[in-house]
Design an enzyme around this catalytic site. Structure first.
Site, mmCIF file in Angstrom:
data_model
loop_
_atom_site.group_PDB
_atom_site.id
_atom_site.type_symbol
_atom_site.label_atom_id
_atom_site.label_comp_id
_atom_site.label_asym_id
_atom_site.label_seq_id
_atom_site.Cartn_x
_atom_site.Cartn_y
_atom_site.Cartn_z
ATOM 1 N N ASP A 169 13.652 -0.818 -3.208
ATOM 2 C CA ASP A 169 12.506 -1.669 -2.909
ATOM 3 C C ASP A 169 12.859 -3.089 -3.330
ATOM 4 O O ASP A 169 13.615 -3.300 -4.282
ATOM 5 C CB ASP A 169 11.241 -1.204 -3.626
ATOM 6 C CG ASP A 169 9.973 -1.648 -2.887
ATOM 7 O OD1 ASP A 169 9.278 -0.779 -2.320
ATOM 8 O OD2 ASP A 169 9.698 -2.869 -2.873
ATOM 9 N N THR A 192 0.838 -1.201 0.000
ATOM 10 C CA THR A 192 0.000 0.000 0.000
ATOM 11 C C THR A 192 0.872 1.251 0.000
ATOM 12 O O THR A 192 2.033 1.221 0.423
ATOM 13 C CB THR A 192 -0.917 0.061 1.240
ATOM 14 O OG1 THR A 192 -0.108 0.081 2.426
ATOM 15 C CG2 THR A 192 -1.865 -1.127 1.280
ATOM 16 N N HIS A 240 2.756 10.175 5.659
ATOM 17 C CA HIS A 240 3.831 10.800 4.898
ATOM 18 C C HIS A 240 4.214 12.140 5.530
ATOM 19 O O HIS A 240 5.398 12.464 5.651
ATOM 20 C CB HIS A 240 3.401 11.016 3.447
ATOM 21 C CG HIS A 240 3.447 9.769 2.630
ATOM 22 N ND1 HIS A 240 2.652 9.578 1.515
ATOM 23 C CD2 HIS A 240 4.187 8.632 2.744
ATOM 24 C CE1 HIS A 240 2.915 8.392 0.987
ATOM 25 N NE2 HIS A 240 3.828 7.800 1.723
ATOM 26 N N SER A 242 1.147 4.701 1.901
ATOM 27 C CA SER A 242 0.697 5.151 3.214
ATOM 28 C C SER A 242 -0.304 6.295 3.086
ATOM 29 O O SER A 242 -0.343 7.011 2.081
ATOM 30 C CB SER A 242 1.882 5.611 4.057
ATOM 31 O OG SER A 242 2.773 4.551 4.309
ATOM 32 N N ASP A 271 17.622 -4.796 -1.165
ATOM 33 C CA ASP A 271 17.153 -5.370 0.098
ATOM 34 C C ASP A 271 17.441 -4.373 1.209
ATOM 35 O O ASP A 271 18.604 -4.097 1.530
ATOM 36 C CB ASP A 271 17.886 -6.687 0.357
ATOM 37 C CG ASP A 271 17.420 -7.384 1.630
ATOM 38 O OD1 ASP A 271 16.651 -6.767 2.412
ATOM 39 O OD2 ASP A 271 17.826 -8.532 1.865
ATOM 40 N N GLY A 272 16.375 -3.830 1.783
ATOM 41 C CA GLY A 272 16.535 -2.820 2.819
ATOM 42 C C GLY A 272 17.341 -3.280 4.017
ATOM 43 O O GLY A 272 17.998 -2.478 4.693
ATOM 44 N N SER A 301 5.234 3.242 -4.299
ATOM 45 C CA SER A 301 4.896 3.880 -5.579
ATOM 46 C C SER A 301 5.645 5.191 -5.781
ATOM 47 O O SER A 301 5.463 5.862 -6.792
ATOM 48 C CB SER A 301 3.384 4.122 -5.674
ATOM 49 O OG SER A 301 2.964 5.035 -4.677
#
Length: 215
Positions: A160, A95, A102, A97, A192-193, A128
């Protein structure tokens, strides 16, 4: 009886001190609760109206946050009900936010970067792309005579884990915020965070818009 007299003395003493207690209470009123962040109720019919409602609700307090959220139109980053103060699906079981989230995140970022000449930020879980673009607008001088923060050389790196969201972020930013990518202010990539982005570190601020089992 002696007990009765004692009780009467205590009652009279209480009545005698009551006025002074009331006066003391009035002189020192109880502390007020902090204002409640009125999230979920700041819907608008346009980006400007949404931002103004967030400011009226005291969710947006910084002029910098108000400026960048006005510049970055949420309609470019979500297909349905862009100006509702609610999260929206963007695919891949993810999703975007709610706008108040934000705004709250950006309010926390401002003090972390405002003294830096060239702020460097990392957005983990760019989704997004809305917050990535807003962070970019903080340090870009394209829409401003001068950058809102820093000297115009600031950078935002976005990662992401979903390839589809990486491409979506790039496509969305290119709609009306293309200069951020074209001038190198914003870089979006698959990553990869958990591993961070050592090649661009250190960062003045890191935003994590992703779920985590632990910290």
């Amino acid at each position: 009886t002696i007990a009765t007299v004692a009780k009467m003395k205590h009652a009279l003493l209480f009545l005698w001190t009551l006025p002074s207690l009331v006066a003391s209470y009035q002189h020192y009123p109880p502390p007020q609760d902090p204002p409640i962040m009125r999230a979920w109720s700041c819907h608008g019919r346009s980006q400007r109206e949404l931002v103004n409602n967030l400011a009226t609700a005291q969710i947006i307090r910084s002029p910098i946050v108000k400026k960048v959220m006005t510049l970055v139109d949420r309609a470019n980053y979500v297909n349905q009900r862009p100006y509702d103060d609610t999260p929206q699906s963007i695919g891949w079981s993810q999703t975007i936010s709610a706008p108040h989230m934000h705004a709250h995140a950006l309010e926390l970022i401002v003090p972390a970067i405002e003294k830096s000449q060239s702020p460097t930020m990392l957005d983990v879980g760019c989704g997004s792309g809305y917050l990535t673009a807003a962070m970019g607008r903080m340090v870009s001088d394209h829409h401003n005579k001068e950058p809102l923060v820093g000297d115009g050389s600031g950078k935002v790196y976005a990662v992401d884990v979903f390839p589809g969201l990486v491409e979506m972020t790039k496509e969305n930013i290119m709609k009306q915020d293309a200069d951020l990518i074209q001038d190198g202010t914003v870089t979006v990539q698959l990553g990869d965070g958990w591993k961070g982005l050592p090649s661009a570190a250190p960062f003045d601020a890191i935003h994590v818009g992703a779920a985590a089992d632990n910290f």
